[in-house]
Design a protein around this motif. Structure first.
Motif, PDB file in Angstrom:
ATOM      1  N   LYS A  15       2.588   5.554  -2.705  1.00  0.00           N
ATOM      2  CA  LYS A  15       1.131   5.541  -2.670  1.00  0.00           C
ATOM      3  C   LYS A  15       0.596   4.150  -2.983  1.00  0.00           C
ATOM      4  CE  LYS A  15       0.094  10.332  -3.785  1.00  0.00           C
ATOM      5  NZ  LYS A  15      -0.535  11.251  -4.742  1.00  0.00           N
ATOM      6  N   MET A  16       1.224   3.448  -3.910  1.00  0.00           N
ATOM      7  CA  MET A  16       0.780   2.104  -4.243  1.00  0.00           C
ATOM      8  C   MET A  16       0.974   1.170  -3.053  1.00  0.00           C
ATOM      9  SD  MET A  16       2.105   1.783  -8.183  1.00  0.00           S
ATOM     10  CE  MET A  16       1.577   0.103  -8.359  1.00  0.00           C
ATOM     11  N   ASP A  17       2.053   1.333  -2.306  1.00  0.00           N
ATOM     12  CA  ASP A  17       2.281   0.523  -1.117  1.00  0.00           C
ATOM     13  C   ASP A  17       1.206   0.786  -0.079  1.00  0.00           C
ATOM     14  OD1 ASP A  17       4.507  -0.643  -2.209  1.00  0.00           O
ATOM     15  OD2 ASP A  17       5.937   0.663  -1.188  1.00  0.00           O
ATOM     16  N   GLU A  18       0.819   2.054   0.081  1.00  0.00           N
ATOM     17  CA  GLU A  18      -0.229   2.401   1.040  1.00  0.00           C
ATOM     18  C   GLU A  18      -1.560   1.802   0.612  1.00  0.00           C
ATOM     19  OE1 GLU A  18      -0.360   6.606   1.597  1.00  0.00           O
ATOM     20  OE2 GLU A  18       1.710   6.717   2.276  1.00  0.00           O
ATOM     21  N   ARG A  19      -1.860   1.820  -0.678  1.00  0.00           N
ATOM     22  CA  ARG A  19      -3.108   1.224  -1.166  1.00  0.00           C
ATOM     23  C   ARG A  19      -3.126  -0.267  -0.900  1.00  0.00           C
ATOM     24  NH1 ARG A  19      -3.328   3.353  -7.075  1.00  0.00           N
ATOM     25  NH2 ARG A  19      -2.510   5.386  -6.620  1.00  0.00           N
ATOM     26  N   GLY A  20      -1.994  -0.911  -1.072  1.00  0.00           N
ATOM     27  CA  GLY A  20      -1.921  -2.341  -0.802  1.00  0.00           C
ATOM     28  C   GLY A  20      -2.163  -2.652   0.664  1.00  0.00           C
ATOM     29  N   ALA A  21      -1.590  -1.840   1.533  1.00  0.00           N
ATOM     30  CA  ALA A  21      -1.794  -2.032   2.966  1.00  0.00           C
ATOM     31  C   ALA A  21      -3.252  -1.792   3.335  1.00  0.00           C
ATOM     32  CB  ALA A  21      -0.881  -1.100   3.752  1.00  0.00           C
ATOM     33  N   THR A  22      -3.865  -0.797   2.739  1.00  0.00           N
ATOM     34  CA  THR A  22      -5.264  -0.509   3.005  1.00  0.00           C
ATOM     35  C   THR A  22      -6.144  -1.656   2.528  1.00  0.00           C
ATOM     36  OG1 THR A  22      -4.836   1.855   2.782  1.00  0.00           O
ATOM     37  CG2 THR A  22      -7.115   1.149   2.635  1.00  0.00           C
ATOM     38  N   ALA A  23      -5.840  -2.213   1.381  1.00  0.00           N
ATOM     39  CA  ALA A  23      -6.620  -3.342   0.865  1.00  0.00           C
ATOM     40  C   ALA A  23      -6.507  -4.540   1.803  1.00  0.00           C
ATOM     41  CB  ALA A  23      -6.148  -3.704  -0.534  1.00  0.00           C
ATOM     42  N   VAL A  24      -5.332  -4.778   2.339  1.00  0.00           N
ATOM     43  CA  VAL A  24      -5.149  -5.887   3.281  1.00  0.00           C
ATOM     44  C   VAL A  24      -5.957  -5.636   4.547  1.00  0.00           C
ATOM     45  CG1 VAL A  24      -3.461  -7.041   4.765  1.00  0.00           C
ATOM     46  CG2 VAL A  24      -2.906  -6.559   2.378  1.00  0.00           C
ATOM     47  N   GLU A  25      -5.949  -4.406   5.032  1.00  0.00           N
ATOM     48  CA  GLU A  25      -6.717  -4.077   6.232  1.00  0.00           C
ATOM     49  C   GLU A  25      -8.208  -4.297   5.996  1.00  0.00           C
ATOM     50  OE1 GLU A  25      -5.520  -0.089   6.963  1.00  0.00           O
ATOM     51  OE2 GLU A  25      -3.585  -0.664   7.803  1.00  0.00           O
ATOM     52  N   TYR A  26      -8.714  -3.851   4.855  1.00  0.00           N
ATOM     53  CA  TYR A  26     -10.129  -4.067   4.556  1.00  0.00           C
ATOM     54  C   TYR A  26     -10.426  -5.553   4.417  1.00  0.00           C
ATOM     55  CZ  TYR A  26     -11.204   0.861   3.903  1.00  0.00           C
ATOM     56  OH  TYR A  26     -11.420   2.189   4.101  1.00  0.00           O
TER      57      TYR A  26
END
Length: 64
Positions: A15-26
């Motif tokens: 989940k933390m990896d997914e949050r990091g990817a989402t933050a990069v996308e934003y």
């Protein structure tokens, strides 16, 4: 019990990896929007300045 805790830990890390990817996308979206705004200001800035100057000159001329 240890296997259960390992599964929970792996799930949290995923989940933390997914949050990091989402933050990069934003972050990329914000950068793209900023680039578009800067481009529009550069392209339209001079034209808008000329238009406002003409309106100002017309209003000053009408008041005399």
């Amino acid at each position: 019990m240890i296997q259960y805790l390992q599964i929970l830990l792996n799930a949290r890390l995923a989940k933390m990896d997914e949050r990091g990817a989402t933050a990069v996308e934003y972050g990329l979206l914000v950068a793209l929007i900023a680039a578009v705004i800067i481009g529009a200001v550069v392209i339209l800035g001079g034209k808008l300045n000329n238009a406002f100057t003409e309106v100002n000159n017309s209003l000053n001329g009408a008041g005399k």
